[in-house]
Design a protein around this motif. Structure first.
Motif, PDB file in Angstrom:
ATOM      1  N   LEU A 182      34.826   4.303  16.598  1.00  0.00           N
ATOM      2  CA  LEU A 182      35.207   5.274  15.578  1.00  0.00           C
ATOM      3  C   LEU A 182      36.305   6.209  16.085  1.00  0.00           C
ATOM      4  N   ASP A 183      36.507   6.246  17.391  1.00  0.00           N
ATOM      5  CA  ASP A 183      37.651   6.952  17.968  1.00  0.00           C
ATOM      6  C   ASP A 183      38.870   6.038  18.033  1.00  0.00           C
ATOM      7  N   LEU A 184      38.641   4.790  18.429  1.00  0.00           N
ATOM      8  CA  LEU A 184      39.751   3.860  18.640  1.00  0.00           C
ATOM      9  C   LEU A 184      40.411   3.445  17.332  1.00  0.00           C
ATOM     10  N   LEU A 185      39.624   3.155  16.306  1.00  0.00           N
ATOM     11  CA  LEU A 185      40.195   2.652  15.058  1.00  0.00           C
ATOM     12  C   LEU A 185      41.265   3.586  14.497  1.00  0.00           C
ATOM     13  N   PRO A 186      41.007   4.881  14.338  1.00  0.00           N
ATOM     14  CA  PRO A 186      42.076   5.742  13.812  1.00  0.00           C
ATOM     15  C   PRO A 186      43.252   5.891  14.766  1.00  0.00           C
ATOM     16  N   GLU A 187      43.015   5.890  16.082  1.00  0.00           N
ATOM     17  CA  GLU A 187      44.127   6.072  17.015  1.00  0.00           C
ATOM     18  C   GLU A 187      45.143   4.934  16.883  1.00  0.00           C
ATOM     19  N   GLN A 188      44.659   3.696  16.875  1.00  0.00           N
ATOM     20  CA  GLN A 188      45.609   2.599  16.707  1.00  0.00           C
ATOM     21  C   GLN A 188      46.113   2.549  15.269  1.00  0.00           C
ATOM     22  N   GLY A 189      45.288   3.059  14.334  1.00  0.00           N
ATOM     23  CA  GLY A 189      45.690   3.100  12.935  1.00  0.00           C
ATOM     24  C   GLY A 189      46.832   4.068  12.670  1.00  0.00           C
ATOM     25  N   PHE A 190      46.909   5.164  13.449  1.00  0.00           N
ATOM     26  CA  PHE A 190      48.030   6.091  13.283  1.00  0.00           C
ATOM     27  C   PHE A 190      49.357   5.359  13.502  1.00  0.00           C
ATOM     28  N   ALA A 191      49.407   4.566  14.574  1.00  0.00           N
ATOM     29  CA  ALA A 191      50.633   3.835  14.885  1.00  0.00           C
ATOM     30  C   ALA A 191      50.945   2.821  13.794  1.00  0.00           C
ATOM     31  N   GLN A 192      49.921   2.119  13.301  1.00  0.00           N
ATOM     32  CA  GLN A 192      50.150   1.165  12.221  1.00  0.00           C
ATOM     33  C   GLN A 192      50.642   1.867  10.965  1.00  0.00           C
ATOM     34  N   PHE A 193      50.063   3.005  10.642  1.00  0.00           N
ATOM     35  CA  PHE A 193      50.474   3.738   9.447  1.00  0.00           C
ATOM     36  C   PHE A 193      51.950   4.120   9.520  1.00  0.00           C
ATOM     37  N   GLU A 194      52.401   4.566  10.689  1.00  0.00           N
ATOM     38  CA  GLU A 194      53.805   4.913  10.853  1.00  0.00           C
ATOM     39  C   GLU A 194      54.702   3.692  10.640  1.00  0.00           C
ATOM     40  N   LEU A 195      54.279   2.541  11.152  1.00  0.00           N
ATOM     41  CA  LEU A 195      55.060   1.324  10.985  1.00  0.00           C
ATOM     42  C   LEU A 195      55.046   0.843   9.529  1.00  0.00           C
ATOM     43  N   PHE A 196      53.910   0.952   8.872  1.00  0.00           N
ATOM     44  CA  PHE A 196      53.798   0.500   7.490  1.00  0.00           C
ATOM     45  C   PHE A 196      54.606   1.368   6.527  1.00  0.00           C
ATOM     46  N   THR A 197      54.585   2.688   6.737  1.00  0.00           N
ATOM     47  CA  THR A 197      55.119   3.624   5.739  1.00  0.00           C
ATOM     48  C   THR A 197      56.365   4.374   6.180  1.00  0.00           C
ATOM     49  N   GLY A 198      56.637   4.425   7.501  1.00  0.00           N
ATOM     50  CA  GLY A 198      57.728   5.257   7.984  1.00  0.00           C
ATOM     51  C   GLY A 198      57.418   6.739   7.904  1.00  0.00           C
ATOM     52  N   ARG A 199      56.151   7.093   7.711  1.00  0.00           N
ATOM     53  CA  ARG A 199      55.736   8.491   7.592  1.00  0.00           C
ATOM     54  C   ARG A 199      54.743   8.831   8.697  1.00  0.00           C
ATOM     55  N   ARG A 200      54.673  10.099   9.034  1.00  0.00           N
ATOM     56  CA  ARG A 200      53.693  10.577   9.999  1.00  0.00           C
ATOM     57  C   ARG A 200      52.280  10.420   9.445  1.00  0.00           C
ATOM     58  N   ALA A 201      51.374   9.975  10.287  1.00  0.00           N
ATOM     59  CA  ALA A 201      49.992   9.795   9.857  1.00  0.00           C
ATOM     60  C   ALA A 201      49.275  11.140   9.808  1.00  0.00           C
ATOM     61  N   PRO A 202      48.529  11.418   8.724  1.00  0.00           N
ATOM     62  CA  PRO A 202      47.684  12.630   8.679  1.00  0.00           C
ATOM     63  C   PRO A 202      46.446  12.402   9.532  1.00  0.00           C
ATOM     64  N   ARG A 203      46.511  12.771  10.779  1.00  0.00           N
ATOM     65  CA  ARG A 203      45.547  12.311  11.777  1.00  0.00           C
ATOM     66  C   ARG A 203      44.122  12.788  11.521  1.00  0.00           C
ATOM     67  N   ARG A 204      43.955  14.061  11.322  1.00  0.00           N
ATOM     68  CA  ARG A 204      42.583  14.554  11.140  1.00  0.00           C
ATOM     69  C   ARG A 204      41.955  13.996   9.869  1.00  0.00           C
ATOM     70  N   LEU A 205      42.749  13.832   8.850  1.00  0.00           N
ATOM     71  CA  LEU A 205      42.256  13.260   7.605  1.00  0.00           C
ATOM     72  C   LEU A 205      41.767  11.828   7.820  1.00  0.00           C
ATOM     73  N   MET A 206      42.525  11.037   8.566  1.00  0.00           N
ATOM     74  CA  MET A 206      42.153   9.642   8.809  1.00  0.00           C
ATOM     75  C   MET A 206      40.923   9.546   9.707  1.00  0.00           C
ATOM     76  N   ARG A 207      40.839  10.415  10.713  1.00  0.00           N
ATOM     77  CA  ARG A 207      39.651  10.414  11.573  1.00  0.00           C
ATOM     78  C   ARG A 207      38.399  10.729  10.766  1.00  0.00           C
ATOM     79  N   ALA A 208      38.510  11.733   9.899  1.00  0.00           N
ATOM     80  CA  ALA A 208      37.345  12.127   9.107  1.00  0.00           C
ATOM     81  C   ALA A 208      36.931  11.012   8.161  1.00  0.00           C
ATOM     82  N   GLU A 209      37.888  10.303   7.567  1.00  0.00           N
ATOM     83  CA  GLU A 209      37.558   9.257   6.611  1.00  0.00           C
ATOM     84  C   GLU A 209      36.834   8.101   7.297  1.00  0.00           C
TER      85      GLU A 209
END
Length: 845
Positions: free
Chosen positions: A792-819
């Motif tokens: 549950l720690d690892l999934l969002p951390e690697q997901g932040f990088a994927q989100f940036e690649l998918f969208t070209g936008r900064r990942a809302p980190r705390r929001l994604m961790r909470a979800e």
């Protein structure tokens, strides 16, 4: 009617971004109790430097403490000896040292000021409560007088200032309903923030600050691995700076999740009037009080400590039809103080005279200068066709500004279209080409604000909902933005600047229960984009061909068992994916060079947000980024990576390769591998030994004479190698569930492998079983300093990088961790949700 503009000699305004030598010594000055010694240890560990404490140096020379020496020999002789010791220390330690100093006597100013011409001298300040507790001063008035005197004295000699935000050690939690004392002891109760990580955010905060004042490479392996971190914000299209008034920060009326969602930068605005001078009649007196300067430093420190995105420091031009000497002096001192804090960007008004602008340029180091001009009065504002605007743009060219920002209130809707006349003139202005930020303010100006491509000032969503004064001038010079990042993104989509509903997937054999869709879709919704992220389960990679050739395909997360097989579908791989030999992220490429190669800007260009034929697929691996981030978050300052740090990898598959790679990218030089098949462990080791021998691993930092040592542990009965330090980093890459006919592994670490006296971090990313035997074992050892990071720690951390690649936008980190935490099914959750959600606030950003 055009307004007059100072004529500037461009040849006399060369940029003055002075840089220090990478190995130059750093001096930390400040009042006792400000935390200098702790910060010095943190810096010395990260930068491999010696700590020189002037108090100890004085005692080594004289045989007495400073207090005893002054009492015995008197103040005059004491000051003479003090100057002599300081001069000797500074001369003898020009390089590779962190020097700590609490002396504030006027006699030493000249020595430090001279040293500051070629070395960083950092004034460390802190909140009065922490200083009071350290000094045991009961009288509040005496404390304020002492701090005011000390801060004024240290600001005379320092060329930088760092506010050391006090950390609060986590209190022991009480047992939750239904939880037994035994559950808390075993570690199968809810996770609580570890006291061993109390200084973790202070470490990240201070090292981040040092990375801004020192040349690149001065702090090995501090570089971020996330895709957007290495891309200057002003080179990307449709970026947003969330505006946060100083008054709100000081009143603690802000939430990190709120201001980081949709933001590419944080703009801290000095929003109250500058017309509050200390000296009403003497222009040569300071206009910025010590208390005021400390408030600004505290606000910048609080923001920087909690976010990873760049900061813009903005002082609005004084609200006055005639800016007199006092107002100008106040403005300059506020900007100069901002330069001490080393923000990534700082605004300087183009109405300043050449001499004042030159002085500010001479004081900057790595902060980028945004030349700003905003006309509010007298009404009506200048039309965009007026040549005055181009006059200020050429002035910014002459001043070597890094960006130019021009704004004015919109009176009519047509004002939003007239701005294109200025853009056309700027495009023909010649060299140097300076990125232009230009739009209309106020409610009627929202159209041009949405279409502005670079660092549009915006409001956080909560503030927009709570205010009834959008776009209006307050009592100060600050004008609140009229739009939020989400509204701007939706407006772009509505005006057909971006495409609707691009398609994203997570592809694997069993994706129906993946948490990735909930995590990514929540972030997508918060930012206002309309992409759709879906699970796609399949047993055959060939079945995804229709997905990847869909013109609306925006990317895919690749799960087991396809991380190696999917390489056959790619056109090219990142250097990281090549080194690991596995891909977990697919990115569509819709534009190729003439030679059919992928353009350098293809991954993060605005074209990524538009549909169209997929010409190629790019393979990336973000697993290693997530593992590296988890290690960094869970590794206490006491266990910071050193030359003798040892890491342990459990497993030998694709994720184990990502784990080894992440350790190499942290500077770990001693890596042990354990796998039930020693032959596979040897294959993994041989793979990386070959890459290292060929220099084929793109390390984020290059370290001289670095040699990596591998060791294979053939069984759990093996003793830990005597030549290696006990491991402080453990990454388990084995599944915790049943695989085929194989029963689930019941793996725990032998006691002899957990002998680190300072504990360490264990990363276990089994997705289907949250509480593995290893995780329970590690939590039970929390009292010895062991920290656990799970899936549950690892999934969002690697997901932040994927989100940036998918969208070209900064990942809302705390929001994604909470979800991710909220999306775990109740039947799989063996801990109360709220304590872990609360702990997100205490985590690193």
């Amino acid at each position: 009617m055009s307004l007059p503009i100072d004529v500037v000699d461009a040849s006399s305004m060369a940029s003055s971004k002075a840089s220090f030598e990478p190995a130059t010594s750093i001096v930390l000055v400040g009042i006792r109790g400000s935390g200098k010694s702790t910060l010095a240890i943190i810096a010395s560990t990260a930068m491999k430097r010696r700590v020189i404490d002037l108090e100890k140096s004085f005692q080594d020379v004289t045989g007495l403490s400073t207090v005893a020496y002054k009492k015995r020999h008197g103040p005059i002789e004491y000051r003479r000896q003090q100057q002599e010791v300081l001069g000797t220390v500074l001369a003898a330690h020009q390089r590779d040292c962190i020097i700590v100093l609490s002396w504030m006597e006027p006699g030493i100013h000249a020595l430090l000021q001279e040293y500051a011409t070629s070395h960083p001298v950092v004034h460390v300040t802190r909140d009065p409560e922490a200083i009071q507790e350290y000094l045991k001063v009961a009288d509040d008035y005496k404390l304020r007088e002492l701090m005011s005197y000390a801060e004024t004295a240290f600001r005379v000699v320092a060329n930088f200032e760092f506010f050391n935000v006090s950390e609060q050690c986590s209190r022991p939690r009480s047992l939750t309903s239904g939880e037994t004392p035994g559950a808390a002891l075993r570690g199968d109760g809810p996770a609580s923030p570890a006291p061993y990580l109390t200084l973790k955010r202070a470490e990240r905060h201070f090292l981040k600050f040092l990375s801004l004042i020192m040349p690149p490479g001065s702090i090995p392996f501090i570089e971020s691995a996330f895709p957007l971190a290495s891309t200057p914000t002003e080179t990307r299209q449709f970026t947003y700076a969330v505006s946060v008034p100083l008054s709100r920060v000081l009143a603690d009326k802000w939430e990190t999740e709120d201001i980081e969602t949709g933001a590419d930068a944080i703009e801290i605005v000095i929003d109250d009037d500058l017309a509050k001078p200390m000296a009403e009649f003497f222009i040569d007196q300071p206009q910025l009080s010590s208390d005021r300067a400390s408030e600004i430093s505290k606000a910048v420190g609080a923001l920087r400590r909690n976010v990873v995105i760049p900061m813009i420091y903005h002082v609005p031009w004084p609200r006055s039809e005639s800016v007199d000497g006092l107002l100008k002096a106040s403005y300059l001192e506020h900007v100069q103080h901002g330069l001490l804090l080393c923000p990534e960007y700082i605004t300087v008004d183009l109405r300043l005279d050449e001499v004042s602008f030159r002085r500010l340029l001479e004081r900057r180091r790595f902060s980028k200068i945004i030349g700003v001009i905003n006309f509010e009065c007298p009404p009506p504002p200048l039309p965009w066709s007026d040549p005055t605007w181009m006059g200020y743009y050429r002035k910014a060219q002459a001043y070597s500004c890094d960006l130019v920002k021009m704004t004015r209130p919109a009176t009519f809707l047509d004002d939003n279209f007239e701005i294109n006349m200025l853009r056309c003139s700027v495009s023909n202005a010649g060299e140097p080409v300076i990125p232009l930020v230009a739009y209309n303010t106020g409610v009627r100006g929202r159209h041009s604000a949405c279409l502005n491509k670079i660092l549009t000032s915006t409001l956080p969503e909560s503030l927009f909902k709570s205010t009834s004064h959008i776009g209006k001038r307050k009592s100060s010079s600050y004008i609140e933005p009229s739009i939020t990042p989400r509204q701007a993104t939706i407006a772009l989509r509505s005006s057909f600047a971006t495409d609707n509903a691009l398609k994203l997937y997570v592809v694997g054999a069993n994706c129906q229960h993946s948490l990735s869709p909930a995590m990514h879709n929540t972030a997508i919704e918060a930012l206002g984009t309309s992409h759709i992220y879906k699970p796609y389960s399949t047993n055959s990679l060939s079945s995804i061909r229709d997905l990847i050739h869909d013109p609306s395909f925006a990317g895919a997360s690749v799960g087991l068992p396809f991380k190696v097989e999917v390489i056959s579908l790619t056109h090219s791989l990142s250097t990281h994916a090549k080194a690991i030999g596995a891909v977990n992220t697919l990115i569509p490429i819709r534009r190729l060079n003439d030679d059919r190669s992928i353009p350098d800007d293809a991954l993060l260009s605005h074209a990524r947000k538009c549909a169209g034929p997929v010409l190629a697929l790019y393979g990336e691996n973000t697993d290693w980024i997530g593992i590296r981030a988890c290690i960094r978050r869970g590794l206490s300052p006491a266990n910071a990576v050193r030359d003798n740090t040892a890491g342990l990898v459990i497993g030998a598959g694709g994720m184990a390769r990502a784990a080894v790679y992440s350790m190499l990218q942290l500077g770990v030089q001693n890596i042990a591998v354990h796998n039930r098949s020693p032959e596979n462990a040897q294959k993994l080791v041989s793979h990386f030994e070959l890459l290292l021998s060929r220099d084929d691993i793109p390390l984020l930092s290059k370290v001289d004479n670095q040699k990596t040592n591998f060791h294979i542990l053939r069984s759990r009965e093996d003793a830990w190698p005597e030549h290696l330090r006990q491991p402080t980093i453990v990454v388990s890459c084995i599944p915790a569930q049943k695989t085929g006919d194989q029963p689930p592994p019941d793996f725990t670490l032998p006691e002899s492998w957990m002998g680190s006296p300072t504990g360490g971090v264990v990363v276990d990313f089994s997705y289907q079983v949250i509480n593995t035997p290893l995780i329970l074992q590690t939590r039970a050892e929390a009292h010895r300093g062991w920290i656990v990071m799970d899936s549950l720690d690892l999934l969002p951390e690697q997901g932040f990088a994927q989100f940036e690649l998918f969208t070209g936008r900064r990942a809302p980190r705390r929001l994604m961790r909470a979800e991710v935490l909220k999306s775990i099914p109740d039947e799989q959750r063996s801990y109360p949700l709220q304590p872990r959600l609360d702990s997100i606030l205490e985590q690193e950003p």
